[in-house]
Motif scaffolding. Sequence first.
Motif, PDB file in Angstrom:
ATOM      1  N   ARG A 124      86.149  71.907  11.538  1.00  0.00           N
ATOM      2  CA  ARG A 124      85.272  72.848  10.872  1.00  0.00           C
ATOM      3  C   ARG A 124      85.493  72.751   9.376  1.00  0.00           C
ATOM      4  NH1 ARG A 124      82.857  76.267  13.722  1.00  0.00           N
ATOM      5  NH2 ARG A 124      82.675  77.837  12.090  1.00  0.00           N
ATOM      6  N   TYR A 125      84.429  73.101   8.635  1.00  0.00           N
ATOM      7  CA  TYR A 125      84.560  73.174   7.186  1.00  0.00           C
ATOM      8  C   TYR A 125      85.044  74.573   6.857  1.00  0.00           C
ATOM      9  CZ  TYR A 125      83.190  73.223   2.276  1.00  0.00           C
ATOM     10  OH  TYR A 125      83.188  73.349   0.906  1.00  0.00           O
TER      11      TYR A 125
ATOM     12  N   VAL B 263      80.568  61.017   5.998  1.00  0.00           N
ATOM     13  CA  VAL B 263      80.575  62.409   5.546  1.00  0.00           C
ATOM     14  C   VAL B 263      80.041  63.333   6.632  1.00  0.00           C
ATOM     15  CG1 VAL B 263      79.683  64.007   3.832  1.00  0.00           C
ATOM     16  CG2 VAL B 263      80.338  61.690   3.168  1.00  0.00           C
ATOM     17  N   ALA B 264      78.936  62.932   7.270  1.00  0.00           N
ATOM     18  CA  ALA B 264      78.327  63.818   8.272  1.00  0.00           C
ATOM     19  C   ALA B 264      78.079  63.055   9.568  1.00  0.00           C
ATOM     20  CB  ALA B 264      77.021  64.396   7.746  1.00  0.00           C
TER      21      ALA B 264
ATOM     22  N   SER C 245      82.487  55.588   6.968  1.00  0.00           N
ATOM     23  CA  SER C 245      82.257  55.509   8.417  1.00  0.00           C
ATOM     24  C   SER C 245      83.478  54.922   9.116  1.00  0.00           C
ATOM     25  CB  SER C 245      81.046  54.621   8.673  1.00  0.00           C
ATOM     26  OG  SER C 245      81.313  53.333   8.144  1.00  0.00           O
TER      27      SER C 245
ATOM     28  N   HIS D 287      82.104  76.738   8.292  1.00  0.00           N
ATOM     29  CA  HIS D 287      80.903  76.141   8.862  1.00  0.00           C
ATOM     30  C   HIS D 287      81.320  75.052   9.828  1.00  0.00           C
ATOM     31  CE1 HIS D 287      78.930  78.188   5.572  1.00  0.00           C
ATOM     32  NE2 HIS D 287      79.779  77.602   4.759  1.00  0.00           N
ATOM     33  N   SER D 288      80.479  74.865  10.862  1.00  0.00           N
ATOM     34  CA  SER D 288      80.760  73.761  11.769  1.00  0.00           C
ATOM     35  C   SER D 288      80.525  72.450  11.038  1.00  0.00           C
ATOM     36  CB  SER D 288      79.818  73.837  12.979  1.00  0.00           C
ATOM     37  OG  SER D 288      79.755  72.565  13.578  1.00  0.00           O
ATOM     38  N   TRP D 289      81.400  71.468  11.305  1.00  0.00           N
ATOM     39  CA  TRP D 289      81.205  70.203  10.605  1.00  0.00           C
ATOM     40  C   TRP D 289      81.147  69.051  11.597  1.00  0.00           C
ATOM     41  CZ3 TRP D 289      85.279  67.345   7.199  1.00  0.00           C
ATOM     42  CH2 TRP D 289      84.647  66.237   6.591  1.00  0.00           C
ATOM     43  N   ILE D 290      82.262  68.664  12.143  1.00  0.00           N
ATOM     44  CA  ILE D 290      82.244  67.571  13.121  1.00  0.00           C
ATOM     45  C   ILE D 290      82.727  68.141  14.444  1.00  0.00           C
ATOM     46  CG2 ILE D 290      82.911  65.206  13.607  1.00  0.00           C
ATOM     47  CD1 ILE D 290      83.623  64.837  10.753  1.00  0.00           C
TER      48      ILE D 290
ATOM     49  N   GLN E 197      78.399  63.962  12.569  1.00  0.00           N
ATOM     50  CA  GLN E 197      78.225  64.733  13.795  1.00  0.00           C
ATOM     51  C   GLN E 197      77.010  64.274  14.604  1.00  0.00           C
ATOM     52  OE1 GLN E 197      80.284  66.735  15.308  1.00  0.00           O
ATOM     53  NE2 GLN E 197      78.759  66.575  16.948  1.00  0.00           N
ATOM     54  N   TYR E 198      75.852  64.095  13.915  1.00  0.00           N
ATOM     55  CA  TYR E 198      74.632  63.766  14.649  1.00  0.00           C
ATOM     56  C   TYR E 198      74.819  62.502  15.464  1.00  0.00           C
ATOM     57  CZ  TYR E 198      69.902  62.211  15.613  1.00  0.00           C
ATOM     58  OH  TYR E 198      68.767  61.781  16.238  1.00  0.00           O
TER      59      TYR E 198
ATOM     60  N   VAL F 207      77.004  57.989   5.115  1.00  0.00           N
ATOM     61  CA  VAL F 207      76.489  59.080   5.960  1.00  0.00           C
ATOM     62  C   VAL F 207      77.404  59.260   7.165  1.00  0.00           C
ATOM     63  CG1 VAL F 207      74.620  59.771   7.482  1.00  0.00           C
ATOM     64  CG2 VAL F 207      74.115  58.818   5.233  1.00  0.00           C
TER      65      VAL F 207
END
Lengths: 648, 549, 99, 523
Positions: D75-76, B532-533, B455, D66-69, B535-536, B529
């Motif tokens: 993008r991925y 890695v992801a 993070s 793929h969309s990532w951030i 976006q949310y 989290v």
Amino acid sequence: MENLIALLVAAPLLGAAVLLCGGRRLDAVGHWIGTALASASFVIGAILFADMLGKDEEHRAVGQHLFSWIPVEGFQADIGFQLDQLSMTFVLLITGVGSLIHVYSIGYMEHDERRRRFFGYLNLFLAAMLLLVLADNYLLLYVGWEGVGLASYLLIGFWQHKPSAATAAKKAFLVNRVGDMGLSIAIMLMFTTFGTFAFGPVLEATGETGEGKLTAIGLMLLLAACGKSAQVPLQSWLGDAMEGPTPVSALIHAATMVTAGVYLIVRSGEIFNAAPDAQLVTTVVGAVTLLFGAIVGCAKDDIKKALAGSTMSQIGYMILAAGLGPIGYVFAIMHLVTHGFFKAGLFLGAGSVMHGMNDEVDMRKYGGLRKYMPVTFVTFGLGYLAIIGFPGLSGFFSKDKIIEAAFAKGGTEGWILGGVALLGAAITAFYMTRVMLMTFFGEERWRNQPTPSPAESDVEPAAEHRGTHAEPHPHESPKSMTIPMIVLAFGSVFAGGFFGIGDRFLHWLEPVTEHAHGHSPLSATTVTLSTMVVLVIGVGLAYLQYGRRPVPVVAPRGSLLTRAARRDLLQDDFNHVVLVRGGEHLTRSLVYVDHTLVDGVVNGTAASMGGLSGRLRKLQNGYARSYAVSMFGGAAILIAATLLMRAV
Amino acid sequence: MSATAVHSLWTTAADPIQKIDAPNIEYGQLSPTLIVIGAAVIGILVEAFVPRRSRYYAQIFVSVVALVAAFAAVVALAAGGYGTTKAGIAAMGAVAVDGPALFLQGTILLAGLLGVFTFAERRLDPVAHGNRVDSFAAQASSVPGSDSEKAAVKAGFTTTEVFPLLLFVIGGMLVFPAANDLLTLFIALEVFSLPLYLLCAVARRKRIMSQEAAVKYFLLGAFASAFTLFGIALLYGYAGSVSYATLAQVVDGTIETVNPALVGTMGNDALLLIGAAMIVMGLLFKVGAVPFHMWTPDVYQGAPTPVTGFMASATKVAAFGALLRLLYVVLPGLRWDWRPVMMGVAVVTMLGGAIVAITQTDIKRLLAYSSIAHAGFILAGVIATTPDGVSSVLFYLAAYSFVTIGAFSVVTLVRDAGGEATHLSKWAGLGRRSPLVAAVFAVFLLAFAGIPLTSGFAGKFAVFKAAAEGGAGALVVVGVISSAIAAFFYIRVIVLMFFSEPRPEGPTVAVPSPLTMTAIAVGVAVTLVLGVAPQYFLDLAGQAGVFVR
Amino acid sequence: MNPVNYLYLAALLFTIGATGVLIRRNAIVVFMCIELMLNACNLAFVTFSRMHGNLDGQIIAFFTMVVAAAEVVVGLAIIVSLFRSRHSASVDDASLMKL
Amino acid sequence: MSFPLLTATAALPAIGAIATAAVPAARRTAAKWLALLVSLATLALAVVVLVRFDPDGDRYQLTESHSWIKDFGVRYELGVDGIAVALIALTALLIPFVILAGWHDADPLETHSSRWRPTQGFFALILAVEAMVIISFEATDVFLFYIFFEAMLIPLYFLIGGFGDRAHAGSDEHAAAQRSYAAVKFLLYNLVGGLIMLAAVIGLYVVAGNFSLQEIAEARANGSLDMATNTERWLFLGFFFAFAVKAPLWPLHTWLPNAMGEATAPVAVLITAVVDKVGTFAMLRFCLGLFPEASKWATPAILVLATISIIYGALLAVGQRDIKRLVAYASISHFGFIIMGIFAMTSQGQSGATLYMVNHGISTAALMLVAGFLISRRGSRLIADYGGVQKVAPVLAGTFLIGSLATLSLPGLAPFVSEFLVLVGTFSRYPAIGIIATFGIVLAALYTLVLYQRTMTGPVRPEVSAMPDLRVRELAVIAPLIALLIFLGVYPKPLTDIVNPAVKQTMSDVQKKDPQPEVEAVK
């Protein structure tokens, strides 16, 4: 038919692979496999030769394209062979002499437990050398070029447990690498100039570019030749190369590999023809080396080193001839071939002598050996007569032609070169006679000599098992060794005549190298006569020095020149002081720089950061009030700054 | 101004005061705060009436329930669109309910929840006289080493007051970033500061240091808040009001009805600038920006580690929230004045924190300095003065707070005879003795260092990106350099843990109760989290990026 | 008399308080100086309130007093406990943690 | 959408790493076999990639997106061109050998506590590195690449610092100190490089608004995105710095000798043969692809640095007393060649550079692994401690010699092809530099042969007299590599066929034409 060409190379290559990967289980038969495959490629060569003779001159040159090697945008390197008269000459020489020496080695290396590997290396050498002379482009030639270098490295250093051998091998490879640099630069130049480096296109297109480029290419090729053929200034490795087993010296460092330089120049004839300056340099190099080798040869007491000096000098002749251009090419190659015979013969003879003398190499500890090893004596003697150019023998024809051509160069150059060539002939006569007398005539200095022999310090395993270092018992060598010597002796006697009379060789080679008859200021007979004269002088001097007076077992101090010559005219010392020492200092200082400067900067930054940190943390002194001070000051600065921002 | 004018003012002021109509309070929108404060009061009552034995459980129950409920309320509000479309001002303009407020409140509540867990941890210290003990003094009032203390320990007393105190702190923090006028700001500041001072003082081990930390924190904190208050006074003097809305209009010069009495002061920008600077200074003190950072290392080291962990994360969140609101809502008109100054502060903060940290030998002080460096990074995002800037800061704060709590929770596990073994030399070879703990701590350190897939990297990238887009490219370069410096000491700790041989007399790693485990686990999970992801959460922060005016 | 002078007074008091914080050793005194600063703020508030003719300032002043009182409670508690364990109220003695 | 082959190729070793790490402490051998199998499976997947890749097809193939951030415009995006395919194949090929060669390197010592599971960790980390390297070869999104470019430092860092060479002169403490120094140095150098690149990455986003290699390239092509000259240059420098540290290029090279000296031989191979290639690869793909103008602007300086690296590295190799450090400096010299080939901006140079990456990987692996076997037998890294090995262990000596010959790029072995291409490519545009670089081949002969002579030849030293020859496992490692060296030396066509189109693309990126020969020779 031309599809056989690949087999020429493949046969010994296969042998090398089998013998080197085969492991111990092949020890028993290894030498037979090696010899068989070498002879096989000789047979193939013979077949192709017969086929070639069958064709008429224009169609004799054949080629075989195997596959595209390095295909890159705008850069095309192929694996392809080209077999014309020139290559064919070499193929026969290499495979022929090569096979003989394989046979010879069977006896010579009999007691060496690594004999299988030895034959593997020999086969590897044959393959590389054939690749060198058969390649149809410079890059592939380069592969062979370095391949023979590798083989020679392995073979010189074959007795690796001897530091001297290992060092000699390394030295040979390194000096050769310098030459190889020249070759690779030449290839790059060709690529940028012609967009290719295949023989055909390049040599045809020489007309279309400026002389400057061609001179550059020529000089680079010459550099390469100097490395491979032990020409001044890159000759220093050849003497040490004698650390290798004698058959190696005979095959690689006398008959074949060292002549690759001559091949390269003759092959690139068109380039040199169009670049007179390069030619001039070539002749000069040849002439200098010719004398250099001869002088060194006079001073050495080590029989092999003496012969090595002679080799150098003889190749000097060839390079000189090659430098003369069309008037010389043919004779260069011709001398190359005859030299291949008699020099190989001489080396094998020397080997046979050492074989009978507990591997003693110091001629001062020889003497009167003729009755103990008659065959060796006779064959060696014939080789001797051939090299000094005794009328009717090989050397006579080939060397004579070169001297003639040298004069034919015309102008002062012609006179100088010719003169040098003549002088060289005289010295050759001198030192070869010296070798002959010291070895086979005079009293038997090896009797009740103080043992152990100087060879004690680094004993060849060949000697280890022969054990006793007591008084040697000279004896003739086994058949496997004498027969090749006899065959070569034949060659040294008749080859020259066979080639020379009726210009057979000239006509054979002319289509490839084209030939021009120079206009010698002296008639052929004059040249021949003068050669005879200097020959007699040389022999006479040698006889007076070594025939009449007894030879001291311990070498006398000798004149300045002698001492210098013993040390290869100080060339090694020069290298040592300038290159080796200088290099050591350079690297050592660079290591220091890398550690203190390059690394130091970084570590220094880290350290200074640490120091800064240490100083800053002193501010954190634990007193609440001083913290308050910093806050107060901070606030003041903040306010001041804000106001300032507005002010400006 | 002239005497007559003054007289007229006086007369107007002296008019009979018309009857005050009752203020209308949007209880729903204020529910998170109200719940927490209410729970705190209940906690006090628990202290008063519940028998000592069962207090501990009662307090934990109250706190956890309150915090969960409050968080649920926040989520509900956010879901109800109060973060975006329905965002508005509540409580007669005192409190703003908008995206940033809700996001930060959510973060603070979660941090608080983990804080409660670490506060309630009772497995780490060896059992004293048959009573499990937590990290707080048996009886804060008793003199260290005195008989009364021994008696208290023997009797198995524990300072369960910490829970209501914690709830008060959280309550204050919930208001702080939402405060929409300067008075509320100040009150909230004090409400969460004062209990925090107390919490710093009640460590079980090393009590002298704990009290020293409290004194320092208290004196300097009070000093800072005095500045803030004076700044507020000056702004009030400048604009005649403390409500953000009015202030903003005055600062922008977009106010429609100018009270004649204010003409004199409104012209006087000195009041505005000095006042703003002093308020900002108070906030910078709370976030621990150089040169107002000096309390940080000492307090972080002295305070009980659970408190330190909570403080390090939640205080930053609240204070940065308030700072953002102040700068973006009240002082955007002043941007060209404060941006360069803040840039300067950010630069010295980033570099200062990183450089001084290099030579630290105590893990807690090390983390303190690293928190200073991080404050600098966050400031870089603040300076962007774009919606992206806001959301990047929000994201960074969320990411950072969990890493911090996790890291300090791990610190509580490594113990020797004298309690927590915070001296770095004692951490040598930890990786050999208990690989898992060391690995977890390594993850946190890498997150601090901003290594990709943690993070920390996502957050750092977000703020630097915002700063660069906001035209503060220089800051990015400095930030990158100081990150490199900072990396050096994080790596030093890792080297120590994994590559140096463990000491025979080295510390042991206590096996914690599920409480601390949860805290650490959540920390690791969030770290990975968000790495890695992200976006949310970036979306969340993005939606929450707009202040209500 | 011009109310602005009260502002100058307030600033003066504030500065005196701050200076006291910086130079005095005794924790209690330091704390009193802080109180002085708070009161300086109060003075400023009421003065401005008077100048602007709205009551916000005066209300804030009341809040401030309450806060000050709370601060006293917390502060004294802390300082006293420190004093009892160290037998000294000097802020300079409390410097275990440094560097 | 089709099966995500590229993702699978990268994910497999990643999963394998986790699985290996999870193997219980007692089941060490199981962990080894698991790691080996995973790496072999990865190799199989890489072969599939190789087969599925059509040299004459689009530039990037097997693409996934793929969309990532979204917020970061990330993008991925995966996709491979010829260069990437070659390097992925190299990576997947070398890892099994690395694992096999390091079979016993991480067996726990008695001193270790039972909970400490070095073996599992060692092989897990190796697989993790493989995964990250592979995905950074596949990434066509700058940010995605950057993430793994940075992240791969961590496992490597633990590999260097945690599993040092047990054959260390001096006490254990000294060894440990040396190790962690090397590890920290490695990490800091690369981290600083990476952070500076981070600034540039952010800058790129500010300028371009996204990170997709293709989109940016298109945008630049159709003029919708034009960078100011200075911006482009700064960004280029930011990127190049990171890659030059990784590569490594003089004067940023000093971390490599320490790292390779202290790490076990297999890890050293991992570093120099696989990981460092990411740096050179990235120069080719990102520096030239994103900032063509700036690349051309910087070319002269970079070529000079590369030439210095070549000569300097070789000279220092001559001066080394430690076998592994010698190989390290040799590698520095070779990386000089690679970078020179890349920035010579000719087809031959760039094809050569790409081939060079592959060949250097194989040849260094061969040499370094044999050296590792040698060192593990004698327990010393100092050249002076050896002598006459060829007498007692001929096979070892032979393989060592072949490795050395490959290092000095002997014709007939793979490295020759690439080195000559690089030289020709450079020479045709910058003759002087080409000639200076040619001196490198002489020096190469010097340091390799000196190494061989000092260690293998001469009288047998008592310490080595009982040295066993190569074991089956070790032969299984070396033999294929040597076979490959010979094959690619004689018949590199399969490789060049894959690489050439990609190089053509890169050349068109930078809008450079090969210099034409002055005479169009009659073919």
